[in-house]
Design a protein around this motif. Structure first.
Motif, PDB file in Angstrom:
ATOM      1  N   THR A   1      -8.455  -2.989   1.791  1.00  0.00           N
ATOM      2  CA  THR A   1      -8.270  -1.370   1.020  1.00  0.00           C
ATOM      3  C   THR A   1      -9.354  -1.583  -0.008  1.00  0.00           C
TER       4      THR A   1
ATOM      5  N   VAL B   1       0.804  -1.352   0.087  1.00  0.00           N
ATOM      6  CA  VAL B   1      -0.017   0.169  -0.015  1.00  0.00           C
ATOM      7  C   VAL B   1       0.985   1.161   0.093  1.00  0.00           C
TER       8      VAL B   1
ATOM      9  N   TRP C   1      -1.922   5.911   2.040  1.00  0.00           N
ATOM     10  CA  TRP C   1      -2.433   5.496   3.169  1.00  0.00           C
ATOM     11  C   TRP C   1      -2.648   6.918   4.382  1.00  0.00           C
TER      12      TRP C   1
ATOM     13  N   LEU D   1      -6.771   5.191  -3.440  1.00  0.00           N
ATOM     14  CA  LEU D   1      -7.213   4.636  -2.243  1.00  0.00           C
ATOM     15  C   LEU D   1      -8.261   5.515  -1.541  1.00  0.00           C
TER      16      LEU D   1
END
Length: 412
Positions: free
Chosen positions: A71, A23, A28, A80
Protein backbone atom coordinates in the motif's frame (compact mmCIF):
# COMPACT_ATOMS: atom_id res chain seq x y z
CA UNK A 1 1.46 -4.11 9.49
CA UNK A 2 5.12 -3.64 8.69
CA UNK A 3 6.75 -0.40 9.69
CA UNK A 4 6.70 2.28 7.00
CA UNK A 5 9.50 2.00 4.50
CA UNK A 6 11.28 4.92 2.90
CA UNK A 7 10.04 5.14 -0.70
CA UNK A 8 12.05 6.48 -3.58
CA UNK A 9 9.26 9.00 -4.20
CA UNK A 10 8.96 11.40 -1.28
CA UNK A 11 5.26 11.92 -2.01
CA UNK A 12 4.33 8.47 -0.66
CA UNK A 13 4.71 6.35 2.42
CA UNK A 14 4.85 2.62 1.66
CA UNK A 15 3.37 0.10 4.09
CA UNK A 16 3.11 -3.68 3.78
CA UNK A 17 -0.03 -5.10 5.36
CA UNK A 18 -0.34 -8.69 6.56
CA UNK A 19 -4.02 -8.58 7.58
CA UNK A 20 -6.49 -7.18 5.02
CA UNK A 21 -8.55 -5.71 7.85
CA UNK A 22 -5.72 -3.26 8.49
CA UNK A 23 -6.61 -1.48 5.25
CA UNK A 24 -9.85 0.55 5.49
CA UNK A 25 -12.46 -1.10 3.28
CA UNK A 26 -13.80 2.20 1.95
CA UNK A 27 -10.34 3.39 0.93
CA UNK A 28 -9.55 0.12 -0.85
CA UNK A 29 -12.90 -0.02 -2.64
CA UNK A 30 -12.62 3.60 -3.74
CA UNK A 31 -9.35 2.71 -5.46
CA UNK A 32 -10.98 -0.29 -7.14
CA UNK A 33 -13.84 1.85 -8.45
CA UNK A 34 -11.37 4.45 -9.75
CA UNK A 35 -9.68 1.93 -12.07
CA UNK A 36 -10.67 1.48 -15.71
CA UNK A 37 -13.65 -0.92 -15.58
CA UNK A 38 -13.44 -0.69 -11.79
CA UNK A 39 -17.18 -0.12 -11.46
CA UNK A 40 -17.99 -3.35 -13.28
CA UNK A 41 -15.12 -5.75 -12.60
CA UNK A 42 -17.00 -8.16 -10.37
CA UNK A 43 -16.67 -8.74 -6.64
CA UNK A 44 -13.20 -10.24 -6.77
CA UNK A 45 -11.04 -7.19 -6.00
CA UNK A 46 -13.51 -5.80 -3.49
CA UNK A 47 -12.19 -5.56 0.06
CA UNK A 48 -15.10 -7.70 1.26
CA UNK A 49 -14.21 -10.57 -1.07
CA UNK A 50 -10.52 -10.58 -0.25
CA UNK A 51 -11.21 -10.25 3.47
CA UNK A 52 -13.66 -13.16 3.30
CA UNK A 53 -10.90 -15.30 1.80
CA UNK A 54 -8.59 -14.34 4.66
CA UNK A 55 -11.02 -14.46 7.58
CA UNK A 56 -12.40 -17.84 6.53
CA UNK A 57 -8.91 -19.31 6.53
CA UNK A 58 -8.90 -19.98 2.78
CA UNK A 59 -6.12 -17.54 1.82
CA UNK A 60 -3.67 -17.27 4.72
CA UNK A 61 -0.07 -18.13 5.48
CA UNK A 62 -1.28 -21.55 6.65
CA UNK A 63 -2.64 -22.33 3.16
CA UNK A 64 0.38 -20.89 1.34
CA UNK A 65 -1.20 -17.49 0.65
CA UNK A 66 0.45 -15.12 3.13
CA UNK A 67 -0.83 -11.55 2.62
CA UNK A 68 1.84 -8.94 2.04
CA UNK A 69 -0.47 -6.29 0.64
CA UNK A 70 1.53 -3.41 -0.75
CA UNK A 71 0.00 0.00 0.00
CA UNK A 72 1.10 3.55 -0.79
CA UNK A 73 -0.22 6.46 1.27
CA UNK A 74 -0.05 10.16 0.44
CA UNK A 75 2.30 12.08 2.72
CA UNK A 76 0.20 15.19 2.17
CA UNK A 77 -3.17 13.92 3.44
CA UNK A 78 -2.63 10.25 4.46
CA UNK A 79 -4.92 8.94 1.69
CA UNK A 80 -4.49 5.47 0.22
CA UNK A 81 -3.27 6.25 -3.31
CA UNK A 82 -2.12 2.82 -4.51
CA UNK A 83 -2.41 -0.81 -3.44
CA UNK A 84 -1.85 -4.34 -4.69
CA UNK A 85 -3.01 -7.70 -3.25
CA UNK A 86 0.47 -9.19 -2.94
CA UNK A 87 0.82 -12.68 -1.49
CA UNK A 88 3.90 -14.67 -0.54
CA UNK A 89 3.30 -18.10 -2.07
CA UNK A 90 4.92 -21.36 -0.98
CA UNK A 91 3.33 -23.30 -3.88
CA UNK A 92 1.61 -22.59 -7.21
CA UNK A 93 -1.88 -23.93 -6.53
CA UNK A 94 -4.94 -21.76 -7.09
CA UNK A 95 -3.34 -19.32 -9.53
CA UNK A 96 -4.46 -20.68 -12.96
CA UNK A 97 -1.41 -19.21 -14.71
CA UNK A 98 0.79 -22.24 -14.42
CA UNK A 99 4.48 -21.97 -13.56
CA UNK A 100 5.18 -25.47 -12.24
CA UNK A 101 7.86 -25.99 -14.91
CA UNK A 102 9.61 -22.80 -13.81
CA UNK A 103 9.63 -24.01 -10.20
CA UNK A 104 10.96 -27.39 -11.28
CA UNK A 105 13.75 -25.82 -13.33
CA UNK A 106 14.82 -23.69 -10.36
CA UNK A 107 14.78 -26.75 -8.09
CA UNK A 108 16.83 -28.88 -10.50
CA UNK A 109 19.51 -26.18 -10.65
CA UNK A 110 19.63 -25.75 -6.88
CA UNK A 111 17.91 -22.36 -6.89
CA UNK A 112 15.01 -21.73 -4.53
CA UNK A 113 11.72 -20.78 -6.24
CA UNK A 114 9.46 -20.53 -3.20
CA UNK A 115 8.53 -18.23 -1.64
CA UNK A 116 7.55 -16.10 -4.58
CA UNK A 117 5.39 -12.98 -4.81
CA UNK A 118 2.01 -13.14 -6.53
CA UNK A 119 -0.28 -10.17 -7.20
CA UNK A 120 -3.59 -11.89 -7.78
CA UNK A 121 -7.00 -12.78 -6.42
CA UNK A 122 -6.61 -16.21 -4.81
CA UNK A 123 -8.40 -19.09 -6.54
CA UNK A 124 -9.95 -16.75 -9.13
CA UNK A 125 -9.06 -16.96 -12.85
CA UNK A 126 -10.84 -13.72 -13.75
CA UNK A 127 -8.99 -10.77 -15.27
CA UNK A 128 -9.33 -7.40 -13.58
CA UNK A 129 -7.40 -4.53 -11.99
CA UNK A 130 -4.46 -5.69 -9.89
CA UNK A 131 -2.27 -2.59 -9.50
CA UNK A 132 -4.73 -0.15 -7.96
CA UNK A 133 -3.60 3.45 -8.28
CA UNK A 134 -4.95 6.96 -8.57
CA UNK A 135 -2.95 7.63 -11.75
CA UNK A 136 -0.16 6.28 -13.93
CA UNK A 137 2.76 7.82 -11.98
CA UNK A 138 1.42 6.37 -8.74
CA UNK A 139 0.99 2.97 -10.41
CA UNK A 140 4.64 3.14 -11.48
CA UNK A 141 5.62 3.90 -7.88
CA UNK A 142 3.60 0.86 -6.80
CA UNK A 143 5.44 -1.44 -9.22
CA UNK A 144 8.75 -0.03 -8.03
CA UNK A 145 7.75 -0.71 -4.41
CA UNK A 146 6.74 -4.29 -5.24
CA UNK A 147 10.06 -5.07 -6.90
CA UNK A 148 12.06 -3.39 -4.16
CA UNK A 149 10.20 -5.41 -1.54
CA UNK A 150 10.68 -8.69 -3.42
CA UNK A 151 14.42 -8.09 -3.68
CA UNK A 152 14.66 -7.24 0.00
CA UNK A 153 12.81 -10.43 0.93
CA UNK A 154 14.94 -12.57 -1.36
CA UNK A 155 11.95 -13.82 -3.36
CA UNK A 156 12.62 -15.61 -6.61
CA UNK A 157 9.97 -13.76 -8.57
CA UNK A 158 6.90 -11.53 -8.70
CA UNK A 159 3.88 -12.40 -10.84
CA UNK A 160 1.08 -9.96 -11.72
CA UNK A 161 -1.66 -12.31 -12.87
CA UNK A 162 -4.56 -11.53 -15.22
CA UNK A 163 -4.21 -7.76 -15.13
CA UNK A 164 -5.79 -4.93 -17.09
CA UNK A 165 -4.10 -2.89 -19.83
CA UNK A 166 -3.19 -0.21 -17.27
CA UNK A 167 -1.51 -2.84 -15.08
CA UNK A 168 0.33 -4.35 -18.03
CA UNK A 169 1.61 -0.99 -19.25
CA UNK A 170 2.99 -0.18 -15.79
CA UNK A 171 4.70 -3.57 -15.55
CA UNK A 172 6.08 -3.31 -19.08
CA UNK A 173 7.80 -0.04 -18.18
CA UNK A 174 9.87 -1.98 -15.64
CA UNK A 175 10.73 -4.77 -18.06
CA UNK A 176 8.51 -7.50 -16.64
CA UNK A 177 8.04 -10.47 -18.94
CA UNK A 178 4.77 -10.80 -20.84
CA UNK A 179 2.70 -13.97 -20.82
CA UNK A 180 -0.51 -14.81 -22.68
CA UNK A 181 -2.92 -17.61 -21.78
CA UNK A 182 -6.25 -18.65 -23.24
CA UNK A 183 -9.64 -18.70 -21.56
CA UNK A 184 -13.10 -19.25 -23.04
CA UNK A 185 -15.68 -16.45 -23.05
CA UNK A 186 -19.18 -16.11 -24.49
CA UNK A 187 -20.35 -12.81 -25.94
CA UNK A 188 -23.94 -11.73 -26.28
CA UNK A 189 -23.47 -10.80 -29.90
CA UNK A 190 -25.08 -12.42 -32.90
CA UNK A 191 -22.27 -13.23 -35.35
CA UNK A 192 -24.24 -12.08 -38.38
CA UNK A 193 -26.03 -9.00 -36.99
CA UNK A 194 -23.48 -7.88 -34.38
CA UNK A 195 -26.33 -7.17 -31.95
CA UNK A 196 -27.42 -8.96 -28.79
CA UNK A 197 -29.34 -12.21 -29.10
CA UNK A 198 -33.09 -11.65 -28.96
CA UNK A 199 -33.76 -14.82 -26.96
CA UNK A 200 -32.53 -18.39 -26.45
CA UNK A 201 -33.95 -19.57 -29.78
CA UNK A 202 -32.16 -16.74 -31.58
CA UNK A 203 -28.91 -17.87 -29.97
CA UNK A 204 -29.48 -21.51 -30.94
CA UNK A 205 -30.30 -20.52 -34.50
CA UNK A 206 -26.90 -18.83 -34.80
CA UNK A 207 -25.07 -22.10 -34.10
CA UNK A 208 -24.03 -24.75 -36.56
CA UNK A 209 -26.47 -27.64 -36.89
CA UNK A 210 -24.37 -30.15 -34.96
CA UNK A 211 -23.83 -27.79 -32.01
CA UNK A 212 -27.49 -26.80 -31.97
CA UNK A 213 -28.49 -30.47 -31.96
CA UNK A 214 -26.02 -31.30 -29.21
CA UNK A 215 -27.31 -28.57 -26.88
CA UNK A 216 -30.93 -29.57 -27.46
CA UNK A 217 -30.08 -33.20 -26.69
CA UNK A 218 -28.29 -32.22 -23.49
CA UNK A 219 -31.17 -30.09 -22.27
CA UNK A 220 -33.71 -32.74 -23.19
CA UNK A 221 -31.90 -35.36 -21.10
CA UNK A 222 -32.05 -33.14 -18.04
CA UNK A 223 -35.71 -32.33 -18.57
CA UNK A 224 -36.64 -35.99 -19.14
CA UNK A 225 -34.96 -36.84 -15.84
CA UNK A 226 -37.54 -34.61 -14.15
CA UNK A 227 -35.00 -32.00 -13.09
CA UNK A 228 -36.14 -28.41 -12.61
CA UNK A 229 -33.85 -25.45 -12.06
CA UNK A 230 -34.43 -22.19 -10.25
CA UNK A 231 -32.30 -19.04 -10.46
CA UNK A 232 -31.85 -16.92 -7.35
CA UNK A 233 -29.98 -13.64 -7.13
CA UNK A 234 -28.70 -11.57 -4.25
CA UNK A 235 -30.88 -11.43 -1.14
CA UNK A 236 -33.12 -14.17 -2.57
CA UNK A 237 -30.23 -16.59 -1.90
CA UNK A 238 -30.91 -17.74 1.65
CA UNK A 239 -28.47 -18.91 4.31
CA UNK A 240 -29.79 -22.42 3.74
CA UNK A 241 -29.07 -22.07 0.01
CA UNK A 242 -25.47 -21.08 0.76
CA UNK A 243 -25.08 -24.07 3.08
CA UNK A 244 -26.52 -26.42 0.45
CA UNK A 245 -24.33 -24.97 -2.27
CA UNK A 246 -21.21 -25.35 -0.11
CA UNK A 247 -22.08 -28.99 0.54
CA UNK A 248 -22.40 -29.63 -3.22
CA UNK A 249 -19.19 -27.76 -4.01
CA UNK A 250 -17.11 -29.53 -1.38
CA UNK A 251 -18.44 -32.99 -2.15
CA UNK A 252 -17.71 -32.61 -5.85
CA UNK A 253 -14.14 -31.52 -5.12
CA UNK A 254 -13.58 -34.52 -2.86
CA UNK A 255 -15.12 -36.90 -5.41
CA UNK A 256 -12.48 -35.72 -7.90
CA UNK A 257 -9.72 -36.39 -5.38
CA UNK A 258 -8.96 -32.75 -4.57
CA UNK A 259 -9.37 -30.82 -1.34
CA UNK A 260 -11.66 -27.80 -1.87
CA UNK A 261 -10.02 -24.40 -1.86
CA UNK A 262 -13.01 -22.64 -0.29
CA UNK A 263 -15.30 -23.29 2.67
CA UNK A 264 -18.72 -22.36 3.99
CA UNK A 265 -17.32 -19.45 5.98
CA UNK A 266 -16.06 -17.82 2.80
CA UNK A 267 -19.28 -18.36 0.85
CA UNK A 268 -21.46 -17.09 3.68
CA UNK A 269 -19.36 -13.96 4.11
CA UNK A 270 -19.19 -13.23 0.37
CA UNK A 271 -22.95 -13.72 0.05
CA UNK A 272 -23.67 -11.55 3.07
CA UNK A 273 -21.32 -8.68 2.23
CA UNK A 274 -21.73 -8.61 -1.58
CA UNK A 275 -25.27 -9.90 -2.07
CA UNK A 276 -26.07 -8.20 -5.37
CA UNK A 277 -23.13 -9.78 -7.15
CA UNK A 278 -24.12 -13.45 -6.89
CA UNK A 279 -26.45 -15.59 -8.95
CA UNK A 280 -27.19 -19.16 -7.88
CA UNK A 281 -28.86 -21.92 -9.90
CA UNK A 282 -30.42 -24.70 -7.81
CA UNK A 283 -31.46 -28.00 -9.40
CA UNK A 284 -34.19 -30.22 -7.96
CA UNK A 285 -35.11 -33.78 -8.87
CA UNK A 286 -38.61 -34.97 -9.77
CA UNK A 287 -39.49 -35.28 -6.08
CA UNK A 288 -38.44 -31.68 -5.39
CA UNK A 289 -35.22 -32.51 -3.53
CA UNK A 290 -32.24 -30.28 -4.19
CA UNK A 291 -29.50 -32.20 -5.99
CA UNK A 292 -27.07 -29.62 -7.45
CA UNK A 293 -26.18 -25.97 -7.60
CA UNK A 294 -23.92 -23.58 -9.48
CA UNK A 295 -22.71 -20.13 -8.49
CA UNK A 296 -22.15 -17.26 -10.92
CA UNK A 297 -20.54 -13.94 -10.02
CA UNK A 298 -21.85 -10.75 -11.59
CA UNK A 299 -19.80 -7.75 -12.63
CA UNK A 300 -22.02 -5.33 -10.74
CA UNK A 301 -25.26 -5.22 -8.79
CA UNK A 302 -27.35 -3.45 -11.43
CA UNK A 303 -30.41 -4.92 -13.13
CA UNK A 304 -28.35 -5.47 -16.30
CA UNK A 305 -24.81 -6.46 -15.26
CA UNK A 306 -22.11 -6.02 -17.87
CA UNK A 307 -20.62 -9.49 -17.35
CA UNK A 308 -21.13 -12.77 -15.55
CA UNK A 309 -18.47 -15.20 -14.38
CA UNK A 310 -19.08 -18.92 -14.10
CA UNK A 311 -17.30 -19.86 -10.89
CA UNK A 312 -18.31 -22.94 -8.90
CA UNK A 313 -20.65 -25.88 -8.99
CA UNK A 314 -21.38 -29.15 -7.25
CA UNK A 315 -23.87 -32.04 -7.27
CA UNK A 316 -25.12 -34.63 -4.79
CA UNK A 317 -26.67 -36.88 -7.46
CA UNK A 318 -25.66 -37.94 -10.94
CA UNK A 319 -27.87 -36.85 -13.82
CA UNK A 320 -26.64 -37.04 -17.39
CA UNK A 321 -25.70 -33.58 -18.75
CA UNK A 322 -26.69 -31.81 -15.51
CA UNK A 323 -23.31 -30.07 -15.31
CA UNK A 324 -23.76 -28.54 -18.77
CA UNK A 325 -27.29 -27.40 -17.91
CA UNK A 326 -26.49 -25.80 -14.56
CA UNK A 327 -23.11 -24.33 -15.47
CA UNK A 328 -23.65 -23.21 -19.09
CA UNK A 329 -27.14 -23.43 -20.57
CA UNK A 330 -29.01 -21.87 -17.64
CA UNK A 331 -26.46 -19.07 -17.09
CA UNK A 332 -26.33 -18.22 -20.81
CA UNK A 333 -30.13 -18.11 -21.01
CA UNK A 334 -30.13 -15.82 -17.97
CA UNK A 335 -27.50 -13.58 -19.59
CA UNK A 336 -29.57 -13.27 -22.77
CA UNK A 337 -32.74 -12.48 -20.82
CA UNK A 338 -30.99 -9.83 -18.71
CA UNK A 339 -28.85 -8.20 -21.40
CA UNK A 340 -25.51 -9.34 -19.99
CA UNK A 341 -22.77 -8.67 -22.53
CA UNK A 342 -20.22 -11.35 -21.61
CA UNK A 343 -20.02 -14.67 -19.78
CA UNK A 344 -16.58 -15.89 -18.76
CA UNK A 345 -16.18 -19.62 -18.30
CA UNK A 346 -12.94 -19.58 -16.30
CA UNK A 347 -9.66 -21.27 -17.05
CA UNK A 348 -9.10 -23.97 -19.68
CA UNK A 349 -11.70 -26.26 -21.22
CA UNK A 350 -11.98 -26.58 -24.99
CA UNK A 351 -15.29 -28.38 -24.41
CA UNK A 352 -16.75 -24.95 -23.64
CA UNK A 353 -16.60 -24.10 -27.35
CA UNK A 354 -19.50 -26.49 -27.94
CA UNK A 355 -21.55 -24.05 -25.80
CA UNK A 356 -20.34 -21.07 -27.89
CA UNK A 357 -17.60 -19.89 -25.54
CA UNK A 358 -14.76 -18.74 -27.76
CA UNK A 359 -11.03 -18.43 -26.99
CA UNK A 360 -9.91 -15.13 -25.49
CA UNK A 361 -6.41 -14.09 -24.48
CA UNK A 362 -5.66 -12.95 -20.93
CA UNK A 363 -2.39 -11.38 -19.87
CA UNK A 364 0.08 -11.62 -17.01
CA UNK A 365 3.48 -10.12 -16.21
CA UNK A 366 6.47 -11.74 -14.49
CA UNK A 367 9.72 -10.64 -12.85
CA UNK A 368 12.47 -13.18 -12.19
CA UNK A 369 15.28 -12.37 -9.78
CA UNK A 370 17.86 -14.75 -11.24
CA UNK A 371 19.27 -13.27 -14.48
CA UNK A 372 19.87 -16.62 -16.18
CA UNK A 373 16.37 -17.86 -15.42
CA UNK A 374 14.91 -14.50 -16.50
CA UNK A 375 16.66 -14.85 -19.86
CA UNK A 376 15.59 -18.47 -20.32
CA UNK A 377 11.98 -17.79 -19.36
CA UNK A 378 11.84 -14.74 -21.64
CA UNK A 379 12.87 -16.99 -24.53
CA UNK A 380 10.29 -19.59 -23.49
CA UNK A 381 7.51 -16.98 -23.26
CA UNK A 382 8.26 -15.65 -26.74
CA UNK A 383 7.84 -19.16 -28.14
CA UNK A 384 4.78 -19.77 -25.97
CA UNK A 385 3.10 -16.60 -27.26
CA UNK A 386 3.62 -17.75 -30.84
CA UNK A 387 2.20 -21.16 -29.97
CA UNK A 388 -0.74 -19.54 -28.21
CA UNK A 389 -1.51 -17.54 -31.35
CA UNK A 390 -1.45 -20.70 -33.46
CA UNK A 391 -3.60 -22.53 -30.91
CA UNK A 392 -6.16 -19.76 -30.86
CA UNK A 393 -6.28 -19.61 -34.66
CA UNK A 394 -6.88 -23.37 -34.77
CA UNK A 395 -9.68 -23.03 -32.26
CA UNK A 396 -11.26 -20.17 -34.21
CA UNK A 397 -11.39 -22.45 -37.23
CA UNK A 398 -13.67 -24.72 -35.20
CA UNK A 399 -16.16 -21.97 -34.38
CA UNK A 400 -19.53 -23.33 -33.22
CA UNK A 401 -21.38 -20.59 -35.11
CA UNK A 402 -22.84 -20.90 -38.57
CA UNK A 403 -21.04 -17.68 -39.41
CA UNK A 404 -17.75 -17.45 -37.49
CA UNK A 405 -17.40 -14.23 -35.51
CA UNK A 406 -14.14 -12.47 -34.74
CA UNK A 407 -13.25 -13.08 -31.11
CA UNK A 408 -11.87 -10.15 -29.09
CA UNK A 409 -8.11 -9.92 -28.69
CA UNK A 410 -8.25 -9.83 -24.89
CA UNK A 411 -10.46 -10.81 -22.01
CA UNK A 412 -11.62 -7.33 -21.20
Amino acid sequence: MDAPTSPENADYVTRVVHDPRDVPANAWNMLVRAQPDGQTCGPFMRHEYLTALHDSGCATAATGWAPHWMTLWSRADARLVAAAPLYAKTHSYGEYVFDWAWADAHHRHGVRYYPKGVVAVPFTPVAGPRLLAQDAPTRAALVRALLRYARARGWSSVHVLLGTPADLAAADAFGLLARETVQFHWHNRHPARGTAFADWDDFLASLSQDKRKKIRQERRKVAEAGVTIEARRGPAITADDWAFFTRCYMQTYWEHGNPPYLNEGFFRAAGRDLPGQWLMFIARDAAGARIAASLVALSDDSARPAAAYGRYWGALARVDCLHFEVCYHQPLAWCIAHGVQRFEGGAQGEHKMARALLPAVVHSRHWLAHPAFAEAIADYLARERAATGDYRAALQARSPFRQAPCAPDSAR
